[in-house]
Design a protein around this motif. Structure first.
Motif, PDB file in Angstrom:
ATOM      1  N   CYS A  18       0.657  -1.228  -0.075  1.00  0.00           N
ATOM      2  CA  CYS A  18       0.163  -0.055   0.106  1.00  0.00           C
ATOM      3  C   CYS A  18       0.672   1.237  -0.067  1.00  0.00           C
ATOM      4  O   CYS A  18       0.525   2.248  -0.743  1.00  0.00           O
ATOM      5  CB  CYS A  18      -1.080   0.281   1.117  1.00  0.00           C
ATOM      6  N   ALA A  19       1.959   1.200   0.833  1.00  0.00           N
ATOM      7  CA  ALA A  19       2.932   2.556   0.751  1.00  0.00           C
ATOM      8  C   ALA A  19       3.330   2.716  -0.719  1.00  0.00           C
ATOM      9  O   ALA A  19       3.559   3.752  -1.135  1.00  0.00           O
ATOM     10  CB  ALA A  19       3.797   2.223   1.860  1.00  0.00           C
ATOM     11  N   LYS A  20       3.971   1.528  -1.130  1.00  0.00           N
ATOM     12  CA  LYS A  20       4.783   1.613  -2.434  1.00  0.00           C
ATOM     13  C   LYS A  20       3.831   2.180  -3.674  1.00  0.00           C
ATOM     14  O   LYS A  20       4.299   2.934  -4.357  1.00  0.00           O
ATOM     15  CB  LYS A  20       5.089   0.059  -2.829  1.00  0.00           C
ATOM     16  N   HIS A  21       2.548   1.771  -3.691  1.00  0.00           N
ATOM     17  CA  HIS A  21       1.647   2.015  -4.793  1.00  0.00           C
ATOM     18  C   HIS A  21       0.513   3.045  -4.344  1.00  0.00           C
ATOM     19  O   HIS A  21      -0.196   3.508  -5.113  1.00  0.00           O
ATOM     20  CB  HIS A  21       0.775   0.887  -5.156  1.00  0.00           C
ATOM     21  N   ALA A  22       0.954   3.778  -3.159  1.00  0.00           N
ATOM     22  CA  ALA A  22      -0.014   5.147  -2.513  1.00  0.00           C
ATOM     23  C   ALA A  22      -1.227   4.703  -2.383  1.00  0.00           C
ATOM     24  O   ALA A  22      -2.252   5.579  -2.544  1.00  0.00           O
ATOM     25  CB  ALA A  22       0.292   6.172  -3.329  1.00  0.00           C
ATOM     26  N   PHE A  23      -1.657   3.530  -2.118  1.00  0.00           N
ATOM     27  CA  PHE A  23      -3.096   3.086  -1.830  1.00  0.00           C
ATOM     28  C   PHE A  23      -3.502   3.650  -0.361  1.00  0.00           C
ATOM     29  O   PHE A  23      -2.850   3.543   0.619  1.00  0.00           O
ATOM     30  CB  PHE A  23      -3.182   1.538  -1.689  1.00  0.00           C
ATOM     31  N   ARG A  24      -4.715   4.259  -0.294  1.00  0.00           N
ATOM     32  CA  ARG A  24      -5.252   4.895   0.619  1.00  0.00           C
ATOM     33  C   ARG A  24      -6.100   3.855   1.585  1.00  0.00           C
ATOM     34  O   ARG A  24      -6.892   3.276   0.960  1.00  0.00           O
ATOM     35  CB  ARG A  24      -5.839   5.981   0.511  1.00  0.00           C
ATOM     36  N   VAL A  25      -5.720   3.103   2.831  1.00  0.00           N
ATOM     37  CA  VAL A  25      -6.376   2.255   3.347  1.00  0.00           C
ATOM     38  C   VAL A  25      -7.305   2.854   4.593  1.00  0.00           C
ATOM     39  O   VAL A  25      -6.758   3.734   5.312  1.00  0.00           O
ATOM     40  CB  VAL A  25      -5.346   1.271   4.047  1.00  0.00           C
ATOM     41  N   SER A  26      -8.249   2.305   4.695  1.00  0.00           N
ATOM     42  CA  SER A  26      -9.138   2.819   5.837  1.00  0.00           C
ATOM     43  C   SER A  26      -9.220   1.869   7.226  1.00  0.00           C
ATOM     44  O   SER A  26      -8.950   2.323   8.182  1.00  0.00           O
ATOM     45  CB  SER A  26     -10.801   2.644   5.338  1.00  0.00           C
ATOM     46  N   ALA A  27      -8.906   0.494   6.842  1.00  0.00           N
ATOM     47  CA  ALA A  27      -8.940  -0.268   7.801  1.00  0.00           C
ATOM     48  C   ALA A  27      -8.204  -1.706   7.577  1.00  0.00           C
ATOM     49  O   ALA A  27      -8.417  -1.976   6.358  1.00  0.00           O
ATOM     50  CB  ALA A  27     -10.299  -0.894   8.449  1.00  0.00           C
ATOM     51  N   VAL A  28      -7.551  -2.210   8.303  1.00  0.00           N
ATOM     52  CA  VAL A  28      -6.695  -3.430   8.186  1.00  0.00           C
ATOM     53  C   VAL A  28      -7.203  -4.443   9.332  1.00  0.00           C
ATOM     54  O   VAL A  28      -7.010  -3.918  10.497  1.00  0.00           O
ATOM     55  CB  VAL A  28      -5.321  -3.526   8.068  1.00  0.00           C
ATOM     56  N   GLU A  29      -7.676  -5.496   9.006  1.00  0.00           N
ATOM     57  CA  GLU A  29      -8.033  -6.516  10.104  1.00  0.00           C
ATOM     58  C   GLU A  29      -7.535  -7.904   9.898  1.00  0.00           C
ATOM     59  O   GLU A  29      -7.880  -8.227   8.707  1.00  0.00           O
ATOM     60  CB  GLU A  29      -9.545  -6.595  10.378  1.00  0.00           C
ATOM     61  N   THR A  30      -7.004  -8.645  11.053  1.00  0.00           N
ATOM     62  CA  THR A  30      -6.617  -9.953  10.676  1.00  0.00           C
ATOM     63  C   THR A  30      -7.932 -11.007  10.984  1.00  0.00           C
ATOM     64  O   THR A  30      -8.746 -10.647  11.742  1.00  0.00           O
ATOM     65  CB  THR A  30      -5.377 -10.346  11.666  1.00  0.00           C
ATOM     66  N   LEU A  31      -8.015 -11.567  10.067  1.00  0.00           N
ATOM     67  CA  LEU A  31      -9.282 -12.702  10.134  1.00  0.00           C
ATOM     68  C   LEU A  31      -9.026 -13.837  11.076  1.00  0.00           C
ATOM     69  O   LEU A  31      -7.902 -14.684  10.817  1.00  0.00           O
ATOM     70  CB  LEU A  31      -9.588 -12.974   8.558  1.00  0.00           C
TER      71      LEU A  31
END
Length: 80
Positions: A18-31
């Motif tokens: 996400c950092a490399k491609h400048a993706f904007r993340v709202s949330a990250v959750e381990t399933l």
């Protein structure tokens, strides 16, 4: 277009991608069922992320932690 992507990838790989491609993340959750749930701010970012992670996508239903439900409003608080 969904902003949610479920993948079989470690959290550090997701953060780096996400950092490399400048993706904007709202949330990250381990399933609970294994893998990671990523919610992007922009559906176009989610589509591009899906292309990059095409071999690691989780298809079908996943099991999320019960703690994610604690962040949801009860039906009585929803505006109509």
């Amino acid at each position: 277009m969904s902003r949610v992507v479920n993948v079989r990838v470690a959290m550090d790989v997701i953060k780096a991608t996400c950092a490399k491609h400048a993706f904007r993340v709202s949330a990250v959750e381990t399933l609970v069922s294994g893998g990671t749930r990523v919610v992007m701010l922009d559906p176009r970012d989610a589509d591009a992320f899906r292309i990059l992670m095409k071999d690691k996508l989780i298809e079908g239903a996943v099991t999320r932690s019960a703690s994610h439900m604690a962040r949801q409003w009860t039906p009585s608080h929803h505006r109509r």
